[in-house]
Motif scaffolding. Structure first.
Motif, short mmCIF file in Angstrom:
data_model
loop_
_atom_site.label_atom_id
_atom_site.label_comp_id
_atom_site.label_asym_id
_atom_site.label_seq_id
_atom_site.Cartn_x
_atom_site.Cartn_y
_atom_site.Cartn_z
N ILE A 178 44.16 17.97 23.29
CA ILE A 178 44.85 19.21 22.93
C ILE A 178 43.78 20.23 22.57
N THR A 179 43.95 21.45 23.06
CA THR A 179 42.94 22.48 22.80
C THR A 179 42.81 22.73 21.31
N GLU A 180 41.62 23.19 20.93
CA GLU A 180 41.34 23.41 19.51
C GLU A 180 42.07 24.63 18.97
N HIS A 181 42.32 25.60 19.80
CA HIS A 181 42.96 26.83 19.37
C HIS A 181 43.94 27.28 20.45
N PRO A 182 44.81 28.23 20.15
CA PRO A 182 45.76 28.70 21.15
C PRO A 182 45.07 29.23 22.39
N VAL A 183 45.68 28.96 23.53
CA VAL A 183 45.16 29.41 24.82
C VAL A 183 46.35 29.66 25.73
N ASP A 184 46.26 30.63 26.59
CA ASP A 184 47.36 30.96 27.49
C ASP A 184 47.08 30.38 28.86
N PRO A 185 47.72 29.27 29.23
CA PRO A 185 47.47 28.69 30.55
C PRO A 185 48.24 29.38 31.67
N GLY A 186 49.10 30.32 31.32
CA GLY A 186 49.83 31.09 32.34
C GLY A 186 51.19 30.54 32.68
N THR A 187 51.37 29.22 32.56
CA THR A 187 52.66 28.58 32.86
C THR A 187 52.92 27.51 31.80
N ASP A 188 54.15 27.01 31.77
CA ASP A 188 54.50 25.98 30.79
C ASP A 188 53.95 24.61 31.17
N PHE A 189 53.88 24.36 32.49
CA PHE A 189 53.48 23.02 32.95
C PHE A 189 52.92 23.13 34.36
N GLU A 190 51.79 22.45 34.58
CA GLU A 190 51.25 22.40 35.94
C GLU A 190 50.56 21.08 36.19
N LEU A 191 50.59 20.69 37.47
CA LEU A 191 49.74 19.62 37.99
C LEU A 191 48.93 20.21 39.13
N THR A 192 47.68 19.84 39.20
CA THR A 192 46.83 20.25 40.32
C THR A 192 46.22 19.00 40.93
N TRP A 193 46.39 18.86 42.24
CA TRP A 193 45.94 17.66 42.94
C TRP A 193 44.77 17.98 43.85
N HIS A 236 48.45 20.42 32.73
CA HIS A 236 48.57 20.95 31.37
C HIS A 236 50.02 21.06 30.95
N ILE A 237 50.24 21.03 29.64
CA ILE A 237 51.52 21.29 29.02
C ILE A 237 51.30 22.33 27.92
N ALA A 238 52.02 23.42 27.96
CA ALA A 238 51.95 24.41 26.89
C ALA A 238 52.77 23.92 25.70
N LEU A 239 52.21 24.00 24.51
CA LEU A 239 52.85 23.49 23.31
C LEU A 239 53.39 24.63 22.44
N PRO A 240 54.29 24.34 21.49
CA PRO A 240 54.97 25.41 20.76
C PRO A 240 54.05 26.32 19.96
N ASP A 241 52.94 25.81 19.47
CA ASP A 241 52.08 26.62 18.60
C ASP A 241 51.05 27.43 19.36
N GLY A 242 51.14 27.44 20.69
CA GLY A 242 50.19 28.20 21.50
C GLY A 242 49.05 27.37 22.02
N GLN A 243 48.82 26.20 21.44
CA GLN A 243 47.83 25.30 22.00
C GLN A 243 48.38 24.68 23.28
N ALA A 244 47.53 23.97 23.98
CA ALA A 244 47.95 23.32 25.21
C ALA A 244 47.37 21.93 25.27
N GLU A 245 48.14 21.02 25.82
CA GLU A 245 47.64 19.68 26.14
C GLU A 245 47.19 19.68 27.59
N ALA A 280 39.01 27.16 31.51
CA ALA A 280 39.27 27.73 30.18
C ALA A 280 39.88 26.70 29.24
N LEU A 281 40.74 25.82 29.74
CA LEU A 281 41.33 24.78 28.91
C LEU A 281 40.25 23.81 28.42
N LEU A 282 39.32 23.47 29.30
CA LEU A 282 38.23 22.59 28.89
C LEU A 282 37.33 23.28 27.87
#
Length: 391
Positions: free
Chosen positions: A189-204, A212-221, A254-256
């Motif tokens: 989970i990211t250390e601080h809030p980040v905007d991944p642009g969407t709620d959920f994505e998979l990239t193959w 990634h999964i966007a979480l309620p507090d603005g952080q992302a998994e 950016a998530l990394l």
């Protein structure tokens, strides 16, 4: 069978849900967890409508929803950012009554634990023996402590010692224990809030997945899945991922960059590839990963454990005997759990695990040509489950 007693071995999501369900039908329950401290480790988790309905029946659905974020936007992409399939969370919500929800695993654990009776949880206690002492009683040994009960629920995970005791010949000499899937997963989970642009994505990409999964507090998994030999580890996991995914589209780098190196978890993905002949033995029921450990490609592992817990409690509430309830539980849960496990394995083989360029091109073309309604119907096979009532 009101007033009966049970011992649940394992304090994960499935085990805690089983305790809540059994307590709701009037049973006295003790959950034995071998960890001496509950650190609430883990990254994020997605809960589909079937898992949410199970949580509703357990009385904790509203609390979980309040701690979650709905996944309405996103989908599946290529490493350059091109769309293979878009997710319509609103359409899914209309079809099954709920979108997929993202929640930190630690938050889900805490909410389940908060719903337990105060005296139910025993931590730092490892179940080291299991014995049927007479037809109506099963005994669990925990070091110097002995717990007698009418029922034992084995919810002790993919490497379940309880499963090994109950089915010592499974899965046989050709497949000893859970099988390595061929994939390893790193997540955080990211250390601080980040905007991944969407709620959920998979990239193959070839032999790799980033999601990634966007979480309620603005952080992302986020998670990264790689085709690697079992046991392969990196001196600096985050640096290795930055190297591997440096050319993939934003927001992956950016998530990394928003992640502390010490937050990265790394686990090989194992599955119970050889199906169990039964989810019960004597007065013991297997539940969750102990019964049907599956790859995470459908996001159904926790949801299936929650289904198990509600189905077991409902069966015990209505059946005339424990034996009849366990027979019903096995008949209801084994076909579905094993079918979902097969589907998850197939999804992995056709998704992240593909590495040949021709196979990837064919898969990508098929995904782009698949109508959204057809994709939604495929999802509904797993999400459209209605729980039995506990009230």
């Amino acid at each position: 069978m009101d007033g009966s007693s049970a011992v649940v071995v394992g304090g994960g999501i499935g085990g805690l849900a089983a305790v809540i369900g059994l307590h709701r039908i009037g049973w006295q329950v003790t959950v034995v967890e071998r960890a001496s401290t509950l650190e609430d480790a883990g990254a994020g988790i997605s809960l589909a409508a079937n898992g949410l309905r199970a949580l509703d029946e357990l009385g904790v659905g509203e609390a979980v929803r309040n701690a979650s974020r709905g996944q309405y936007s996103g989908g599946t992409r290529t490493p350059r950012g091109g769309w293979l399939a878009r997710m319509d969370g609103s359409a899914l919500e209309r079809a099954v009554g709920a979108p997929i929800m993202g929640i930190p695993r630690s938050a889900l654990h805490r909410l389940l634990r908060d719903a337990l009776p105060a005296e139910a949880l025993r931590i730092g206690a490892e179940a080291d023996s299991l014995q049927q002492i007479h037809p109506g009683t099963v005994r669990v040994g925990c070091g110097d402590t002995v717990l007698d009960a009418d029922l034992v629920v084995a919810a002790d995970g993919i490497g379940s010692p309880m499963r090994s005791r109950l089915f010592p010949a499974h899965p046989g000499p050709a497949h000893p224990g859970p099988a390595y899937s061929g994939s390893t997963v790193l997540r955080a989970i990211t250390e601080h809030p980040v905007d991944p642009g969407t709620d959920f994505e998979l990239t193959w990409g070839p032999g790799a997945e980033f999601g990634h999964i966007a979480l309620p507090d603005g952080q992302a998994e986020w998670h990264a899945v790689l085709n690697l030999p079992a046991g392969r580890r990196f001196a600096d996991p985050l640096a290795e991922l930055r190297r591997r995914f440096r050319t993939w589209y934003d927001p992956i780098p950016a998530l990394l960059d928003a992640t502390r190196p010490t937050a990265v978890l790394h686990h090989d993905v194992h599955e119970l590839r050889t199906p169990l002949p039964s989810y019960t033995a004597g007065r013991t029921a297997l539940l969750g990963d102990a019964a049907h450990a599956m790859t995470p490609n459908l996001g159904q592992g926790a949801c299936q454990a929650l289904e198990d817990a509600v189905t077991l409690a409902a069966a015990l509430a209505t059946a005339p005997t424990v034996q009849a309830a366990l027979a019903h539980y096995d008949a209801e849960r084994r076909p579905r759990g094993q079918a979902v496990a097969r589907a998850a394995r197939q999804a992995g083989r056709m998704g992240q695990q593909l590495s040949h360029p021709v196979a990837i091109a064919l898969r990508n073309t098929a995904m782009r040509l698949t109508p959204s309604r057809a994709a939604t119907r495929m999802i509904l096979r797993h999400h459209a489950w209605v729980p039995p009532r506990l009230d």
